[in-house]
Design an enzyme around this catalytic site. Structure first.
Site, mmCIF file in Angstrom:
data_model
loop_
_atom_site.group_PDB
_atom_site.id
_atom_site.type_symbol
_atom_site.label_atom_id
_atom_site.label_comp_id
_atom_site.label_asym_id
_atom_site.label_seq_id
_atom_site.Cartn_x
_atom_site.Cartn_y
_atom_site.Cartn_z
ATOM 1 N N CYS A 12 0.858 -1.184 0.000
ATOM 2 C CA CYS A 12 0.000 0.000 0.000
ATOM 3 C C CYS A 12 0.897 1.237 0.000
ATOM 4 C CB CYS A 12 -0.905 -0.006 1.226
ATOM 5 S SG CYS A 12 0.022 0.094 2.792
ATOM 6 N N HIS A 41 5.592 -4.956 8.792
ATOM 7 C CA HIS A 41 5.579 -6.327 9.293
ATOM 8 C C HIS A 41 5.732 -7.325 8.147
ATOM 9 C CE1 HIS A 41 3.569 -5.327 13.413
ATOM 10 N NE2 HIS A 41 4.877 -5.189 13.421
ATOM 11 N N HIS A 74 3.957 1.955 11.851
ATOM 12 C CA HIS A 74 2.859 1.754 12.801
ATOM 13 C C HIS A 74 2.681 2.934 13.746
ATOM 14 C CE1 HIS A 74 4.935 -2.049 11.768
ATOM 15 N NE2 HIS A 74 3.712 -2.381 11.406
ATOM 16 N N HIS A 124 -0.520 -4.692 19.647
ATOM 17 C CA HIS A 124 -0.060 -4.288 18.319
ATOM 18 C C HIS A 124 0.609 -2.921 18.425
ATOM 19 C CE1 HIS A 124 -0.136 -3.018 14.103
ATOM 20 N NE2 HIS A 124 -0.244 -4.305 13.803
ATOM 21 N N GLU A 126 0.765 -0.379 16.500
ATOM 22 C CA GLU A 126 -0.077 0.766 16.133
ATOM 23 C C GLU A 126 -0.981 1.157 17.298
ATOM 24 O OE1 GLU A 126 -3.812 1.963 13.276
ATOM 25 O OE2 GLU A 126 -2.433 0.433 12.503
ATOM 26 N N CYS A 198 -8.096 1.857 6.879
ATOM 27 C CA CYS A 198 -7.509 2.525 5.713
ATOM 28 C C CYS A 198 -8.036 1.948 4.400
ATOM 29 C CB CYS A 198 -5.984 2.473 5.777
ATOM 30 S SG CYS A 198 -5.239 1.000 5.090
ATOM 31 N N ASN A 228 -3.058 -6.940 9.011
ATOM 32 C CA ASN A 228 -3.957 -6.945 7.853
ATOM 33 C C ASN A 228 -3.901 -8.264 7.094
ATOM 34 O OD1 ASN A 228 -2.393 -6.421 5.048
ATOM 35 N ND2 ASN A 228 -1.278 -5.415 6.691
#
Length: 318
Positions: A12, A41, A74, A124, A126, A198, A228
């Site tokens: 992305c 990741h 992140h 995580h 983020e 996102c 993801n």
């Protein structure tokens, strides 16, 4: 055996930008270049950057004073940012701009003295970064929920002054259910004007639904710690399609495809195209047809590098 290839898949805009930041820093500055946490990741990407001189660390205390450090895609907490400034570190921030958007939302709710609810996965990076953007000095609190059960148990200071945000890489379907539970329990809760999940996460989940509807087996190329990528595998399985999350072609087992007439291939947002092509080649070596690429949403999102890394090399140091 028919092979279907999801579209869109793989990198992305946020991942492209994060990797480009590390690459540019390696080109422009003397080593070592430190990176706090895996910049994205994916084991292949991290290993490649490490082989070219990036030094990956988990905590800032591992970085010597005055060094160059890159924050991962992140994002990081305000405390990490402040420590870097205190220790005279040169920082290049590879935080995805869509994660930064969530940071700004959280900071505003904190400034207004509201409570905030973050929908995300505990542990995580983020989530840790976003939680660390909430300033408690104005009287508000931030709460983490993962599912409807967490919402049921949630207690807040003032249900009339409450807002929610989400991690950017969640399952859209799961998140919608959690948001519904929040709105049912707290009818006055505020949410972001635009979904925090996102565009790339949404597009890849839509694409894997299309894939799983056509195939008996789905392969998701991505690392085990990629949020993801895990959501893509789970989504395919929920559609009663056998699915595997693999880092690369060497993790495939030929027996997975015994008696199978159709297989689908997709990739998480941090998996490079070279790994996808290796998987396709192995499937063809095992008797698969030439891959058919499905139609999907065309992505044209790009994010700029930090200004210091956009200066032409001929002007560096002038």
């Amino acid at each position: 055996m028919q092979i279907y290839l999801a579209n869109p898949r793989g990198f992305c805009a946020g991942v492209d930008r994060a990797i480009a930041i590390v690459n540019e820093a390696l080109l422009r500055f003397e080593p070592p270049i430190y990176v706090r946490h895996e910049v994205v990741h994916n084991k292949f990407v991290v290993s490649d950057l490490a082989n070219r001189g990036a030094v990956f660390v988990e905590e800032l205390h591992e970085v010597p004073d005055g060094s160059i450090v890159i924050f991962s895609a992140h994002g990081v907490s305000k405390a990490v940012e402040d420590e870097a400034e205190r220790r005279d570190l040169t920082v290049f921030d590879a935080t995805c701009p869509l994660v930064t958007k969530v940071h700004i939302e959280v900071a505003k709710f904190a400034q207004d003295g509201m409570d905030a609810v973050l929908i995300g996965h505990a542990g995580h990076p983020e989530v840790e970064g976003t939680m660390g953007r909430f300033n408690h000095r104005h009287g508000g609190q931030i709460h983490l929920v993962e599912n409807e059960s967490d919402v049921e148990a949630l207690s807040v200071q003032d249900a009339e002054r409450l807002a929610f945000v989400t991690q950017t890489t969640l399952s859209m379907d799961d998140t919608a259910r959690v948001i519904d539970a929040l709105r049912e329990k707290f009818p006055s809760i505020q949410g972001p004007r635009k979904d925090d999940i996102c565009y790339a996460t949404q597009n890849r989940q839509d694409a894997v639904k299309d894939l799983a509807g056509r195939c008996e087996v789905v392969l998701v190329v991505g690392s085990p710690n990629s949020s993801n990528s895990n959501r893509l595998r789970e989504l395919a399985e929920r559609m009663n399609c056998r699915a595997y999350l693999i880092d690369n072609a060497t993790e495939m087992n030929k027996s997975w495809f015994d008696g199978i007439q159709s297989v689908g291939v997709t990739a998480g947002a941090s998996a490079p195209e070279v790994l996808i092509q290796e998987v396709l080649q192995q499937l063809q070596n095992w008797g698969g047809d030439l891959p058919s690429e499905l139609l999907g949403i065309e992505e044209n999102v790009t994010f700029s590098l930090p200004k210091a890394l956009r200066i032409p090399m001929t002007q560096v140091g002038k």
